[in-house]
Write an enzyme that holds these catalytic residues in place. Structure first.
Site, PDB file in Angstrom:
ATOM      1  N   TYR A 109       0.814  -1.211   0.000  1.00  0.00           N
ATOM      2  CA  TYR A 109       0.000   0.000   0.000  1.00  0.00           C
ATOM      3  C   TYR A 109       0.855   1.271   0.000  1.00  0.00           C
ATOM      4  O   TYR A 109       0.417   2.314  -0.483  1.00  0.00           O
ATOM      5  CB  TYR A 109      -0.938   0.024   1.221  1.00  0.00           C
ATOM      6  N   LYS A 130       2.862 -15.446   2.832  1.00  0.00           N
ATOM      7  CA  LYS A 130       2.933 -16.212   1.583  1.00  0.00           C
ATOM      8  C   LYS A 130       4.403 -16.519   1.311  1.00  0.00           C
ATOM      9  O   LYS A 130       4.972 -16.192   0.272  1.00  0.00           O
ATOM     10  CB  LYS A 130       2.308 -15.419   0.436  1.00  0.00           C
ATOM     11  N   ASP A 143      -3.775 -17.948   1.704  1.00  0.00           N
ATOM     12  CA  ASP A 143      -4.885 -18.620   1.048  1.00  0.00           C
ATOM     13  C   ASP A 143      -5.506 -19.681   1.961  1.00  0.00           C
ATOM     14  O   ASP A 143      -6.733 -19.797   2.066  1.00  0.00           O
ATOM     15  CB  ASP A 143      -4.456 -19.225  -0.296  1.00  0.00           C
ATOM     16  N   ASP A 195      -5.635  -6.664   5.693  1.00  0.00           N
ATOM     17  CA  ASP A 195      -6.834  -6.035   5.151  1.00  0.00           C
ATOM     18  C   ASP A 195      -7.809  -7.097   4.680  1.00  0.00           C
ATOM     19  O   ASP A 195      -9.015  -7.047   4.956  1.00  0.00           O
ATOM     20  CB  ASP A 195      -6.429  -5.124   3.992  1.00  0.00           C
ATOM     21  N   ASP A 252     -11.505  -8.639   6.793  1.00  0.00           N
ATOM     22  CA  ASP A 252     -12.806  -8.536   6.150  1.00  0.00           C
ATOM     23  C   ASP A 252     -13.447  -9.908   5.993  1.00  0.00           C
ATOM     24  O   ASP A 252     -14.673 -10.056   6.120  1.00  0.00           O
ATOM     25  CB  ASP A 252     -12.680  -7.853   4.790  1.00  0.00           C
TER      26      ASP A 252
END
Length: 373
Positions: free
Chosen positions: A142, A189, A221, A245, A249
């Site tokens: 970001y 990851k 994942d 993030d 959610d």
């Protein structure tokens, strides 16, 4: 005690839900003999419209000089629907995080017994879930270098992390775990990304300093799948900016509504508290927005100030409102009576002010008047 609280109502439903959080804080101040001085500031679309800047310098100064910051929500549809605009509401929040060095985002995810039916997940899967997500907030993709080729056919976003950036939030996550179920799960990851491998190496080394806390690792994942299949396996989740993030959610489905999820953004000197539900402009001004996330953010604010008993009072009031069904429409069935944003806030404040009153009769609440009989 006297505390100065910077208040950023923001956009959309932000002013409405923030007003309810202030009601709860005012009730706490009265019961526990505190003084909360509110200093209002602008940020987001409303600030752009008034000043041309999503984060006026005056807002930065107000926040730097406050003991804590209470934020509503940032964003407006006209900016969301036009990707060509160079000045955007969210830039204000990102800049404020940088200005105040708010590097650690904390998001609690809890399955309230009365809301188990609201989740699309099975009750037996989510019952008892209590997760704390620690998301790095000031680095990663970001904040990395962004490029778009002149012909508009190629773009890149750089993801970068340093050991220091990883270390400071890792220590906070482990310390939090020591007061909970003593488990940290790093989500990364590492099978693909160099930054994730640096995260894994750094966190593993720091974990040796906390022998009472178990540490495990999970790819993003798989973590996204596990959080809906077996969320109770998690205690404290630690992760980088983008993954945090996403995973927070995904975790919204556990609570049954994004309208109950609070958050804090913490730095060395400053801390900001806000709901994660966004500005929801379609509901602005209709008195239907769920204020519980903002009210629970106020509870996190009190915890940050060391006022644990006061924070517990808000948590008890929220749980009582859920037990009695004094909630907004997003937590109700189609034909069930729902309370307005303001009425929920009134109930929370009344309960905090009168929770020890033996004359309370919560079975005969008159929602049109005071919630306490």
């Amino acid at each position: 005690m006297k505390y100065t609280i910077a208040v950023i109502p923001g956009d959309g439903i932000g002013p409405e839900v923030t007003t309810q959080a202030k009601k709860a804080l005012d009730a706490v101040a009265e019961v526990y003999d505190h003084i909360f001085l509110y200093k209002e500031a602008q940020m987001g679309a409303c600030a752009i419209e008034k000043t041309g800047d999503p984060l006026p310098q005056e807002t930065v100064e107000i926040c730097k000089n406050a003991d804590a910051i209470l934020c509503g929500a940032i964003g407006q549809l006209k900016y969301d629907n036009d990707p060509t605009l160079k000045i955007r509401p969210e830039q204000g929040l990102l800049r404020l995080r940088q200005e105040l060095e708010l590097f650690c985002n904390v998001r609690p995810v809890k399955a309230y017994p009365k809301l188990l039916k609201n989740s699309p997940l099975k009750k037996e899967i989510i019952s008892g879930t209590d997760i704390l997500i620690y998301r790095e907030l000031m680095s990663g993709i970001y904040f990395g270098k962004k490029e778009l080729s002149e012909d508009g056919l190629k773009a890149s976003d750089v993801c970068s992390y340093t050991v220091d950036e990883i270390s400071r939030i890792t220590h906070l996550a482990f310390k939090a775990a020591q007061d909970r179920k003593k488990k940290v799960t790093l989500i990364d990851k590492a099978n693909v990304l160099a930054t994730s491998r640096l995260w894994r190496k750094t966190v593993a080394k720091i974990g040796e300093q906390y022998p009472d806390v178990a540490l495990d690792f999970m790819f993003i994942d798989n973590a996204a799948m596990q959080i809906v299949l077996n969320p109770k396996r998690f205690d404290v989740i630690l992760t980088e900016n983008l993954f945090g993030d996403v995973i927070s959610d995904v975790a919204c489905v556990i609570g049954g509504s994004i309208g109950i999820l609070a958050s804090s953004s913490i730095g060395e000197k400053n801390a900001l508290f806000e709901p994660i539900h966004g500005s929801y402009p379609q509901a602005a001004g209709k008195d239907i927005a769920n204020p519980l996330a903002s009210i629970l953010s106020a509870a996190m604010l009190l915890e940050h100030l060391g006022l644990q008993d006061e924070a517990d009072a808000i948590h008890r009031a929220v749980e009582k409102s859920l037990d009695l069904g004094i909630t907004t429409q997003d937590l109700k069935g189609k034909n069930q009576y729902s309370a307005s944003t303001a009425k929920v806030g009134d109930f929370i404040a009344d309960y905090i002010s009168n929770q020890e009153d033996s004359n309370m009769n919560f079975k005969n609440i008159h929602m049109g008047q005071s919630t306490i009989i």
